[in-house]
Enzyme design. Structure first.
Site: not given
Length: 650
Positions: A47, A116, A172
């Site tokens: 990330e 995300k 994540c």
């Protein structure tokens, strides 16, 4: 990518916080090495690794964001000649907001940007200060000279040469929430989920992270590659450990231990995953992913043979570690014993009849019967162990049968069969010197008749002794040892039978029982239906006739549990059991017995179609009422033809 294997790398390049040029160079080096040295086809990086995850308020600086866009363009150009799909993290400005994104690259093209969705803002995380959650349904954006780039979570990246390779991305925290986007991705067809992460290192978190990745791969019947930031990130308040993981359908295939190596490399079998999803009726797919808002971006990879490095278990039914093996043995014995106990209780039988030969299978059946009697609180004297010496019985096996019965406190009945079989030969006009199948099967059927009649005399139940491997190969006499009133070993492969007997020998408190079990283990596997050799030894060894059970159990697992074709079974057998391994079988031997396996497996289905009841103990079983619904008249031509092509090509 032959046979559905795709080499995947989750890697953590060394980063310098906010130094985009250095980070891009590090990413290029990692990708180049993964492709050129390891043959990787899919590489996932952490990330925000283009800038560093820990830039904090520097993410408000246009200079950093402009550099990140230029860095992505340079990264794409520098790896354009490499035959791989590369997924890398960076900040992206879109729609007036800043997003934490994964960029998906292939051959110099930016296939898509995946933002995300779940942006954390608790404990040590304060990402909402800088980043906005991205959209699920993709829209189009321009970035770094690329135009109309899909931007959204619902994207699939589909390999044209290997249709089963469908890649999706989450970032994540997306994995850590109650409803990860990967659920929808898998239902839409993704077989490989990649996760770009910057999960910090705190005590106990690595175990939890590992369980999340492995568990998600199992729930979604997918491969899951997780790349996490390393210790090049700022250590102002947090430390990052480069904990990289690759799992497949509940199995951890590769792991870069925290603060250890900075990549996890392995092969994932996307074809096996696709087949498993088809088999599982409860795996729900989206009828129309496009209608659900998904875009599919095609990419191309060269079709090359993937050199295997992942572990292929040579003994899939037997755990490698002694602790897990002992646990497996205890589980299996408990399943067998409680299954038999229920049948005895239901039929109100206080007597069980077991034919004992001194061989492995009948020994296991007798041990299980003794356990079942313990479960029911019945005296072991109610177990009638019948030894029936015939033309091929040796003093060793006969003596072991007697000693075993005594050690368990069972009731012994010895009923020689030679006279009865000779009378039968006279009745049907069979010459005793003709040692054909009639000679052998007449003995087996005489023994079964005796067991059934003794059970009727005593009001008992005949416990079968045949194991899973024998049933798969049809190595049983029809309406003889093929038949019983409850087959306790029907779900136990031969390679595991040996370990079950060894486990009892090692853990029982009785020295006499342990001694006889160890001698049974040292005795060659044989039906003992042919007369003894001149020196009184066994003249008929089963594995000389049907092949090594070590091979057949491997074939059995790959064919029935995995559904693999002959070419793939052969390839895996060579890798796990071939030259240079502990087993050390040459190619010709593997092919010979693989052909025997397929020929016998198809030809002997009629025996499995009418098996007696018996407990399933593992993931492979052949009960016609349970796992295996196969026509008795199925033709093996397709499978044998593929084997013939392998033999010609070898």
């Amino acid at each position: 990518m032959q046979d559905g294997f795709v080499k995947v790398v989750a890697a953590s390049p060394q980063v310098k916080v906010a130094d985009v040029q250095a980070n891009v160079e590090s990413c290029v080096d990692v990708v180049t090495q993964a492709v050129e040295d390891d043959g990787a086809k899919v590489i996932v990086l952490p990330e925000l690794c283009v800038t560093g995850y820990t830039c904090a308020d520097l993410f408000w600086q246009d200079a950093l964001l402009d550099a990140a866009e230029r860095g992505l363009r340079r990264l794409a150009q520098d790896v354009a000649s490499l035959d791989a799909l590369v997924v890398v993290g960076l900040p992206v400005r879109a729609g007036g907001k800043l997003h934490n994104c994964a960029a998906v690259l292939a051959h110099g093209r930016l296939l898509g940007l995946v933002p995300k969705l779940n942006v954390p803002n608790y404990n040590e995380f304060y990402e909402l200060r800088h980043f906005a959650p991205g959209p699920r349904v993709p829209r189009r954006v321009d970035l770094a000279g690329w135009h109309d780039v899909p931007f959204g979570a619902n994207q699939l990246f589909c390999c044209e040469e290997l249709p089963e390779l469908v890649v999706a991305v989450e970032v994540c925290e997306d994995l850590w929430v109650s409803e990860p986007p990967s659920i929808s991705h898998a239902r839409a067809g993704a077989t490989l989920i990649v996760n770009l992460s910057a999960s910090d290192a705190v005590v106990g978190k690595a175990d939890y992270r590992r369980s999340l990745v492995v568990g998600q791969s199992a729930r979604l019947v997918c491969a899951y590659a997780y790349a996490s930031a390393g210790w090049g990130e700022s250590t102002q308040d947090l430390v990052f450990s480069a904990h990289d993981l690759v799992a497949e359908n509940g199995v951890l295939l590769a792991e870069a231990r925290p603060f250890g190596s900075a990549s996890a490399l392995t092969e994932v079998d996307v074809r096996a995953l696709a087949a498993e999803r088809r088999r599982l009726t409860t795996f729900k797919t989206l009828a129309d992913p496009v209608a659900a808002g998904y875009l599919c971006a095609p990419f191309s990879l060269r079709r090359e043979e993937t050199r295997l490095t992942r572990r292929v278990d040579p003994h899939p039914f037997v755990p490698a570690s002694s602790a897990r093996r002992n646990e497996r043995c205890e589980d299996v014995l408990a399943i067998q014993a409680h299954g038999l106990a229920k049948r005895l209780s239901h039929t109100r039988s206080e007597c069980a009849v077991v034919g004992v030969s001194g061989g492995l299978d009948s020994t296991l059946a007798l041990l299980v019967t003794a356990r079942a009697f313990d479960v029911l609180g019945l005296a072991p004297a109610g177990i009638i162990a019948v030894t029936m010496p015939g033309f091929g019985t040796t003093d060793r096996t006969h003596g072991n049968a007697l000693e075993l019965t005594k050690a368990l406190g069972a009731t012994l009945r010895e009923i020689p069969i030679a006279a009865a079989v000779r009378q039968h030969f006279r009745d049907i006009g069979h010459d005793e010197s003709d040692r054909s199948v009639t000679y052998e099967n007449a003995q087996a059927r005489e023994r079964t008749q005796i067991l059934m009649d003794v059970a009727n005399q005593e009001g008992g139940l005949v416990v079968g002794t045949g194991d899973l491997s024998e049933l798969a190969l049809g190595w049983a006499t029809y309406n003889a040892d093929h038949m019983s009133m409850y087959g306790v070993n029907a779900g136990v492969p031969k390679t595991l039978v040996r370990h079950l007997v060894r486990y009892v020998a090692d853990t029982c408190a009785a020295d006499a029982l342990s001694r006889v079990l160890l001698d049974v283990l040292d005795t060659p596997v044989s039906p003992e239906l042919l007369p003894l050799a001149k020196d009184g030894s066994i003249a008929q060894r089963t594995e000389d006739l049907v092949g090594p059970y070590e091979l057949h159990d491997f074939f059995l697992y790959q064919v029935l549990r995995r559904g693999f074709a002959p070419r793939k079974v052969y390839r895996l057998a060579r890798y796990a059991l071939g030259r240079g391994t502990a087993a050390n079988y040459d190619d010709a031997t593997i092919l010979k017995w693989l052909r025997t396996f397929y020929r016998r497996f198809f030809a002997q289905q009629f025996k499995r179609s009418c098996l007696p009841d018996g407990p399933k103990v593992g993931s492979v079983a052949v009960s016609p009422r349970g796992d295996l619904r196969m026509p008795s008249d199925a033709c093996p031509a397709v499978w044998l033809r593929e084997l013939a092509e392998l033999e010609e090509g070898r």
